[in-house]
Design a protein around this motif. Sequence first.
Motif, mmCIF file in Angstrom:
data_model
loop_
_atom_site.group_PDB
_atom_site.id
_atom_site.type_symbol
_atom_site.label_atom_id
_atom_site.label_comp_id
_atom_site.label_asym_id
_atom_site.label_seq_id
_atom_site.Cartn_x
_atom_site.Cartn_y
_atom_site.Cartn_z
ATOM 1 N N LYS A 176 0.880 -1.174 0.000
ATOM 2 C CA LYS A 176 0.000 0.000 0.000
ATOM 3 C C LYS A 176 0.909 1.213 0.000
ATOM 4 O O LYS A 176 1.736 1.379 0.901
ATOM 5 C CB LYS A 176 -0.869 -0.043 1.262
ATOM 6 N N GLY A 177 0.826 1.997 -1.039
ATOM 7 C CA GLY A 177 1.751 3.109 -1.202
ATOM 8 C C GLY A 177 1.431 4.282 -0.298
ATOM 9 O O GLY A 177 0.411 4.296 0.396
ATOM 10 N N GLY A 178 2.328 5.263 -0.299
ATOM 11 C CA GLY A 178 2.093 6.465 0.499
ATOM 12 C C GLY A 178 3.308 7.381 0.520
ATOM 13 O O GLY A 178 4.228 7.235 -0.302
ATOM 14 N N HIS A 179 3.349 8.283 1.478
ATOM 15 C CA HIS A 179 4.445 9.244 1.592
ATOM 16 C C HIS A 179 5.681 8.560 2.160
ATOM 17 O O HIS A 179 5.588 7.814 3.135
ATOM 18 C CB HIS A 179 4.005 10.396 2.509
ATOM 19 N N PRO A 183 6.157 5.933 6.519
ATOM 20 C CA PRO A 183 6.080 4.510 6.156
ATOM 21 C C PRO A 183 5.105 3.738 7.044
ATOM 22 O O PRO A 183 4.579 2.705 6.630
ATOM 23 C CB PRO A 183 7.521 4.022 6.349
ATOM 24 N N LEU A 185 2.227 4.434 7.698
ATOM 25 C CA LEU A 185 0.881 4.450 7.109
ATOM 26 C C LEU A 185 0.813 3.620 5.819
ATOM 27 O O LEU A 185 -0.210 3.612 5.146
ATOM 28 C CB LEU A 185 0.457 5.906 6.810
ATOM 29 N N THR A 186 1.900 2.973 5.492
ATOM 30 C CA THR A 186 1.939 2.203 4.237
ATOM 31 C C THR A 186 2.252 0.732 4.530
ATOM 32 O O THR A 186 2.590 0.373 5.657
ATOM 33 C CB THR A 186 3.047 2.716 3.284
ATOM 34 N N ASP A 188 5.017 -1.267 2.742
ATOM 35 C CA ASP A 188 6.049 -0.932 1.749
ATOM 36 C C ASP A 188 6.449 -2.147 0.896
ATOM 37 O O ASP A 188 7.160 -3.032 1.371
ATOM 38 C CB ASP A 188 7.270 -0.359 2.473
ATOM 39 N N GLY A 225 8.107 4.152 -7.691
ATOM 40 C CA GLY A 225 7.844 5.240 -6.750
ATOM 41 C C GLY A 225 8.782 6.398 -7.031
ATOM 42 O O GLY A 225 9.150 6.646 -8.167
ATOM 43 N N ILE A 230 6.383 5.962 -1.662
ATOM 44 C CA ILE A 230 6.372 4.498 -1.601
ATOM 45 C C ILE A 230 5.306 4.012 -2.579
ATOM 46 O O ILE A 230 4.153 4.452 -2.507
ATOM 47 C CB ILE A 230 6.061 4.015 -0.158
ATOM 48 N N ASP A 232 2.693 1.424 -4.764
ATOM 49 C CA ASP A 232 1.715 0.395 -4.361
ATOM 50 C C ASP A 232 2.243 -1.009 -4.614
ATOM 51 O O ASP A 232 1.851 -1.942 -3.938
ATOM 52 C CB ASP A 232 0.417 0.563 -5.162
#
Length: 378
Positions: A176-179, A183, A185-186, A188, A225, A230, A232
């Motif tokens: 699950k990607g993210g800022h 990390p 919240l993701t 990776d 990415g 990060i 998906d």
Amino acid sequence: MNRLEKIKFLSAQHARQVIAMRRHLHAHPELSYQETGVVATIKGKNPDSKLIALRADMDALPIQEINDVPYRSINAGVMHACGHDAHTASLLGTAFILHELKDEFEGTVRLIFQPGEEKNPGGASFMIDAGVLQNPVPSSIVGQHVFPLLPVGKVGFREGMYMASSDEIYLRVIGKGGHGAAPDLTIDPVVIASHLIIALQQIISRNASPKQPTVLTFGKITADGATNIIPDEVKIAGTFRAMNEEWRREGLARITKMAKQIAEGMGGRCEVEISNGYPYLQNDPAVTKRIREAAEAYVGKENVIELDLSLGSEDFAYYSQVIPASFYRLGTRNEEKGITAYLHTPAFDIDEDALEIGPGLMAWIAIHELESLPVQHS
Ligand code: NI
């Protein structure tokens, strides 16, 4: 002239024509399966008494040729970079020679010109399905392949295991990607993929028998990415090679299981796709011994070498799974002429002097094989 001298004479006599055919094929290459399989039969005396087969492959590769030669490929982005043009021309030369000698040998030679060696699932498998090894079953099959590591004038043989099975592995690691700064919240997938690549190598070092050649290589990783993003998912592609069908199955099962379970253990998941390639190539010891002896008589013992194992793959392996088979190498290297580039490279070429040897050697081998067989009464 004895028979060997006669074959050498015929091979030299046809060399110009064989080279011209090779050049024509080289200039007009066709990609896998654009060509069509052809089977030819040359009957000697008492033609139903025995049968052997010879094989040449015919396809080219998606490579842009860089050689500046008069017979350079005129098809943009397509090139005979594996010498299959030479194999086809050489086997046509063998056909001329065998045809001229047909009153001098007993039995039949089946010449198999097959398409699609370079592309899964391999043209050999289609030719076998179409019946080239049936009605009747040939006693043996022999294939010849050019070899840029071997100087022109030399030929190479190997009994038993020679080349590997080859399967393509495609892994899709989903997280699950993210800022990049958050990390937590993701999930990776880059970190999961990194673990996978290291862990899967342990299948080779800890599960495979150290006595069996096998290799796993991942040559492509795509994680789209950025420094601070990060992604998906991460895609990984590689190849798995083996020389044992049981280990091949087990290795693929372990790769699949480990990839999925590691990804799940880290909160993501992994989709595994396997594209099965060719089986491993086993050169029948008896056939190889016989054709090697024939070659020693033809080119001289000092010009016959023992080949090393190769983890490359070749669809001739399919024939070796059905009938006794042997695949040998024709030297095409010439340092003085600057002909040294390896197979599947844009600078690949052969020393065409090899085409004076190849057709005659294969004709000699074919007759030698037929003579080694007892007469079959049907
Ligand atoms: Ni090839």
